[in-house]
Design an enzyme around this catalytic site. Structure first.
Site, mmCIF file in Angstrom:
data_model
loop_
_atom_site.group_PDB
_atom_site.id
_atom_site.type_symbol
_atom_site.label_atom_id
_atom_site.label_comp_id
_atom_site.label_asym_id
_atom_site.label_seq_id
_atom_site.Cartn_x
_atom_site.Cartn_y
_atom_site.Cartn_z
ATOM 1 C CD GLU A 1 -3.104 0.848 2.091
ATOM 2 O OE1 GLU A 1 -4.096 0.317 1.550
ATOM 3 O OE2 GLU A 1 -3.037 1.117 3.307
ATOM 4 C CE LYS B 1 -2.653 3.805 6.651
ATOM 5 N NZ LYS B 1 -3.028 2.636 7.482
ATOM 6 C CE LYS C 1 -7.305 0.391 2.973
ATOM 7 N NZ LYS C 1 -6.207 -0.058 3.837
ATOM 8 C CD GLU D 1 -11.444 -2.577 5.462
ATOM 9 O OE1 GLU D 1 -10.406 -2.412 4.796
ATOM 10 O OE2 GLU D 1 -11.899 -1.708 6.239
ATOM 11 C CG ASN E 1 -9.230 -2.968 9.042
ATOM 12 O OD1 ASN E 1 -8.386 -3.104 9.930
ATOM 13 N ND2 ASN E 1 -9.418 -1.823 8.421
ATOM 14 C CD GLU F 1 -8.240 -5.120 4.233
ATOM 15 O OE1 GLU F 1 -8.992 -5.620 3.391
ATOM 16 O OE2 GLU F 1 -8.472 -4.023 4.779
ATOM 17 C CB SER F 2 -4.967 -3.594 10.034
ATOM 18 O OG SER F 2 -5.609 -2.641 9.223
#
Length: 256
Positions: free
Chosen positions: A52, A54, A114, A163, A184, A214-215
């Site tokens: 990503e 970000k 995103k 998500e 997530n 994710e995360s």
């Protein structure tokens, strides 16, 4: 975090209205051939990473002060990323649609837009600026709207990463027909991040559904935990952009 989500969605509604009023006239990649995120995540047996771009987040503030999306995108591709996720929210994540278009010119990987997508016009933006796939967040949408956006995305030639955060949202995603589900690991109410969320929900999702954690993936140990749980893909942003050498760090994660 739930209050932040409400603020973000309120801002998105204003953005969508402005976009509809002025129209979408700039479409540099409307006719561009799409690349399949689904195929990229399914190819071969190795662990896949959506890397990503970000710059910031509401919870962490500015993450990458010297943010260079083009250099990062090239590094991700050279390191072996399966796809690239580009945050386009301006107000809360300091992203931009222009980043998406610029990166499309630089890399051949599938690109995921995103953002907090709540309206069809944002899907048109995604196609126009070079995205191959988009993120839809169950917590931000009704089931009927999720289904509608999934159908419109398909009509536009876009794939969708849906998500979820918990069992109830997973049920909604599956009911809507999601083929790629991202979990997530961040709790929307407490900010707490637990890899166990992905591990738990993996056991509840059908095997034929592509599953992305994710995360909270900070190093090789986390990747190994996910792999042991039968998870073969992750979306990773913060730990990559914070790394002194994102290219080398991504290679380390992929070889875990």
């Amino acid at each position: 975090m739930s209050n932040i989500l409400a603020r973000i969605l309120a801002e998105k509604r204003r953005e969508v209205q402005k976009r509809k009023e002025r129209g979408l006239f700039f479409r540099p990649f409307w006719q561009h051939k799409r690349r399949s995120l689904k195929e990229a995540l399914s190819r071969g047996d190795g662990f896949k990473i959506i890397a990503e771009l970000k710059r910031a987040s509401p919870s962490k503030g500015l993450i990458a002060p010297q943010f260079d999306p083009l250099s990062l995108a090239r590094a991700y591709q050279e390191a072996g990323a399966a796809a690239i996720s580009c945050l386009t929210d301006e107000t809360f994540f300091k992203g931009h649609l222009e980043y998406l278009a610029a990166v499309r010119d630089e890399v051949s990987l599938p690109l995921l837009r995103k953002d907090f997508i709540i309206d069809e016009v944002q899907l048109e933006e995604a196609r126009a600026f070079g995205a191959d796939a988009v993120l839809l967040i169950v917590a931000a949408l009704s089931l009927s709207k999720l289904k509608s956006l999934l159908e419109t995305a398909k009509d536009l030639g876009l794939e969708v990463l849906v998500e979820v955060h918990d069992e109830k949202e997973l049920e909604c995603a599956l009911a809507a027909g999601a083929e790629i589900i991202g979990v997530n690991n961040r709790n929307l109410k407490t900010f707490e991040v637990k890899l166990e969320t992905s591990i738990r929900l993996r056991g509840l999702a059908p095997e034929n559904v592509l599953f992305v954690a994710e995360s909270g993936i900070k190093g090789p140990e986390d990747v190994r935990r996910l792999k042991e749980a039968g998870i073969s893909a992750a979306l990773i942003g913060e730990s990559l952009v914070r790394a002194k050498d994102p290219k080398a760090f991504l290679k380390t994660l992929l070889s875990a």
